[in-house]
Design a protein around this motif. Structure first.
Motif, mmCIF file in Angstrom:
data_model
loop_
_atom_site.group_PDB
_atom_site.id
_atom_site.type_symbol
_atom_site.label_atom_id
_atom_site.label_comp_id
_atom_site.label_asym_id
_atom_site.label_seq_id
_atom_site.Cartn_x
_atom_site.Cartn_y
_atom_site.Cartn_z
ATOM 1 N N ARG A 45 0.826 -1.205 0.000
ATOM 2 C CA ARG A 45 0.000 0.000 0.000
ATOM 3 C C ARG A 45 0.861 1.257 0.000
ATOM 4 N N MET A 46 2.004 1.219 0.680
ATOM 5 C CA MET A 46 2.889 2.374 0.711
ATOM 6 C C MET A 46 3.473 2.643 -0.670
ATOM 7 N N GLN A 47 3.773 1.589 -1.414
ATOM 8 C CA GLN A 47 4.265 1.763 -2.780
ATOM 9 C C GLN A 47 3.205 2.429 -3.647
ATOM 10 N N GLU A 48 1.946 2.013 -3.484
ATOM 11 C CA GLU A 48 0.858 2.619 -4.250
ATOM 12 C C GLU A 48 0.693 4.096 -3.894
ATOM 13 N N VAL A 49 0.788 4.401 -2.601
ATOM 14 C CA VAL A 49 0.652 5.786 -2.148
ATOM 15 C C VAL A 49 1.797 6.645 -2.690
ATOM 16 N N ASN A 50 3.011 6.119 -2.630
ATOM 17 C CA ASN A 50 4.162 6.867 -3.165
ATOM 18 C C ASN A 50 3.997 7.140 -4.655
ATOM 19 N N GLU A 51 3.520 6.133 -5.378
ATOM 20 C CA GLU A 51 3.347 6.281 -6.829
ATOM 21 C C GLU A 51 2.269 7.319 -7.136
ATOM 22 N N ALA A 52 1.156 7.263 -6.411
ATOM 23 C CA ALA A 52 0.086 8.239 -6.620
ATOM 24 C C ALA A 52 0.583 9.652 -6.330
ATOM 25 N N ASN A 53 1.339 9.802 -5.259
ATOM 26 C CA ASN A 53 1.868 11.117 -4.908
ATOM 27 C C ASN A 53 2.885 11.606 -5.933
ATOM 28 N N GLU A 54 3.669 10.691 -6.481
ATOM 29 C CA GLU A 54 4.658 11.045 -7.511
ATOM 30 C C GLU A 54 3.987 11.726 -8.697
ATOM 31 N N VAL A 55 2.765 11.287 -9.040
ATOM 32 C CA VAL A 55 2.048 11.844 -10.184
ATOM 33 C C VAL A 55 1.239 13.072 -9.788
ATOM 34 N N LEU A 56 0.438 12.962 -8.729
ATOM 35 C CA LEU A 56 -0.495 14.036 -8.400
ATOM 36 C C LEU A 56 0.172 15.253 -7.784
ATOM 37 N N SER A 57 1.354 15.096 -7.221
ATOM 38 C CA SER A 57 2.043 16.253 -6.641
ATOM 39 C C SER A 57 2.857 17.022 -7.674
ATOM 40 N N ASP A 58 2.908 16.513 -8.906
ATOM 41 C CA ASP A 58 3.651 17.167 -9.976
ATOM 42 C C ASP A 58 2.646 17.719 -10.976
ATOM 43 N N ALA A 59 2.636 19.043 -11.170
ATOM 44 C CA ALA A 59 1.634 19.685 -12.018
ATOM 45 C C ALA A 59 1.621 19.105 -13.421
ATOM 46 N N GLU A 60 2.778 18.828 -13.977
ATOM 47 C CA GLU A 60 2.865 18.363 -15.356
ATOM 48 C C GLU A 60 2.378 16.926 -15.498
ATOM 49 N N LYS A 61 2.866 16.060 -14.601
ATOM 50 C CA LYS A 61 2.407 14.675 -14.655
ATOM 51 C C LYS A 61 0.899 14.592 -14.397
ATOM 52 N N ARG A 62 0.444 15.370 -13.434
ATOM 53 C CA ARG A 62 -0.972 15.307 -13.079
ATOM 54 C C ARG A 62 -1.865 15.741 -14.243
ATOM 55 N N ALA A 63 -1.488 16.810 -14.923
ATOM 56 C CA ALA A 63 -2.294 17.283 -16.050
ATOM 57 C C ALA A 63 -2.354 16.235 -17.157
ATOM 58 N N ALA A 64 -1.222 15.602 -17.445
ATOM 59 C CA ALA A 64 -1.197 14.566 -18.472
ATOM 60 C C ALA A 64 -2.021 13.356 -18.042
ATOM 61 N N TYR A 65 -1.893 12.978 -16.774
ATOM 62 C CA TYR A 65 -2.666 11.851 -16.245
ATOM 63 C C TYR A 65 -4.168 12.144 -16.307
ATOM 64 N N ASP A 66 -4.569 13.370 -15.984
ATOM 65 C CA ASP A 66 -5.985 13.736 -16.035
ATOM 66 C C ASP A 66 -6.517 13.645 -17.456
ATOM 67 N N GLN A 67 -5.715 14.084 -18.412
ATOM 68 C CA GLN A 67 -6.156 14.009 -19.810
ATOM 69 C C GLN A 67 -6.329 12.558 -20.231
ATOM 70 N N LEU A 68 -5.398 11.710 -19.841
ATOM 71 C CA LEU A 68 -5.476 10.297 -20.190
ATOM 72 C C LEU A 68 -6.667 9.650 -19.506
ATOM 73 N N GLY A 69 -6.888 9.967 -18.225
ATOM 74 C CA GLY A 69 -7.980 9.366 -17.479
ATOM 75 C C GLY A 69 -9.344 9.741 -18.014
ATOM 76 N N SER A 70 -9.449 10.910 -18.660
ATOM 77 C CA SER A 70 -10.744 11.331 -19.198
ATOM 78 C C SER A 70 -11.213 10.428 -20.327
ATOM 79 N N ARG A 71 -10.281 9.683 -20.942
ATOM 80 C CA ARG A 71 -10.641 8.777 -22.044
ATOM 81 C C ARG A 71 -10.965 7.367 -21.549
ATOM 82 N N TYR A 72 -10.666 7.099 -20.279
ATOM 83 C CA TYR A 72 -10.798 5.736 -19.773
ATOM 84 C C TYR A 72 -12.223 5.463 -19.293
ATOM 85 N N GLN A 73 -12.776 4.305 -19.673
ATOM 86 C CA GLN A 73 -14.076 3.862 -19.217
ATOM 87 C C GLN A 73 -13.890 2.702 -18.255
#
Length: 326
Positions: A45-73
């Motif tokens: 669980r700590m690995q998952e939390v670290n990975e999530a924070n790695e993306v969401l705490s970075d403005a650039e990664k987060r924006a790209a991830y949000d764009q990708l997630g908008s296409r996912y069903q």
């Protein structure tokens, strides 16, 4: 591959600010850190939390991830689309983070160290060492294969994700006119001097590096400077030989199909691939022949097939050494 919902892992809304994400990460870290946690799956669980924070705490990664997630069903098998990350402008700093184990999902998007080998996020090479110089910026853009043959001037739009005063992610878009040189290859970079981040205290601006990728095209496959395509031909063109006008990225040309050609025969057109700079060899164009049979959807067509069966007495299985009836 399973899609990872980083917002759910941290327990925050998609509209969470940077401060809210930071607080959520600290809360989850206190709960699952292996040194203090009593949870049986704390390390995972700590690995998952670290990975999530790695993306969401970075403005650039987060924006790209949000764009990708908008296409996912939900419930779908996840696979990043071919144009994933194109048009996103990111800073020149290394996305490697503090190291650690990452999921296949993260690796496919950002690479094991945070910089994907084929994705939009790469660590910058050759950053200026002068402390007042602005950061270099990078982006991946899509061009047509024909642009590599002829060269082109294109107006491109880039999105630069930034955090606003409240910590929310805002994507700012700007346009640039770019000269695409003739003979560029997949993965090649174009440097736009002084188009990166502005300098600090009057220092020079950084540069913008554009990584070129070819827009997906069902007609062509590219390997280096070589280009591959398929050409449907009729049975009589393959058997008797023919001169056929063939579309290519550089324009139509007359292709000579040798008599007696079979489906799958590869014809090489030397120097008809992607051009090269002076002193280098241009690529080749390879044309794969596909013999297409006309349908037996009329009395006349069926009669012709029946006549061929009688007159030619052709048995491809016996020709290949396979006994009849086996």
């Amino acid at each position: 591959m399973e899609f990872r919902d980083y917002y759910k892992i941290l327990g925050v809304d998609k509209s969470a600010t940077a401060d809210e994400i930071k607080k959520a990460y600290r809360k989850q870290a206190r709960k699952y850190h292996p040194d203090v946690s009593k949870e049986p799956d704390a390390e995972k669980r700590m690995q998952e939390v670290n990975e999530a924070n790695e993306v969401l705490s970075d403005a650039e990664k987060r924006a790209a991830y949000d764009q990708l997630g908008s296409r996912y069903q939900a419930g779908q098998e996840f696979q990043p689309p071919p144009d994933w990350g194109s048009g996103f402008e990111f800073s020149g700093r290394d996305f490697g983070g503090a190291g650690g184990d990452y999921s296949d999902f993260f690796a496919n998007l950002f690479g094991r160290g945070g910089a994907a080998a084929g994705g939009p996020f790469r660590s910058a090479a050759g950053q200026g060492g002068y402390q007042m110089r602005g950061e270099d910026r990078h982006a991946r853009i899509l061009i047509d294969l024909a642009d590599a043959y002829h060269g082109a001037v294109r107006t491109i739009s880039l999105q630069a994700p930034v955090a606003d005063e409240s910590g929310r992610i805002v994507v700012r878009e700007h346009s640039l006119k770019v000269q695409i040189p003739r003979g560029v290859k997949e993965g090649q970079h174009i440097r736009l001097a002084s188009k990166g981040s502005p300098g600090i205290g009057g220092g020079p601006a950084g540069d913008l590096f554009l990584e070129l990728s070819f827009r997906p095209d069902v007609r062509y496959r590219v390997d280096g400077r070589d280009v591959f395509t398929s050409l449907p031909v009729t049975p009589w063109e393959a058997a008797l030989g023919a001169s056929i006008e063939t579309p290519t990225p550089s324009g139509p040309l007359q292709l000579k199909v040798p008599a007696g050609s079979q489906s799958g025969r590869k014809l090489r057109l030397k120097g008809r691939g992607i051009p090269a700079p002076a002193g280098q060899d241009a690529g080749d164009l390879y044309v794969l022949l596909e013999v297409v049979l006309p349908p037996a959807d009329s009395d006349a067509a069926r009669h012709l097939y029946q006549e061929m069966a009688r007159e030619l007495a052709f048995d491809p299985r016996r020709q290949n050494g396979q006994a009849k009836g086996v």
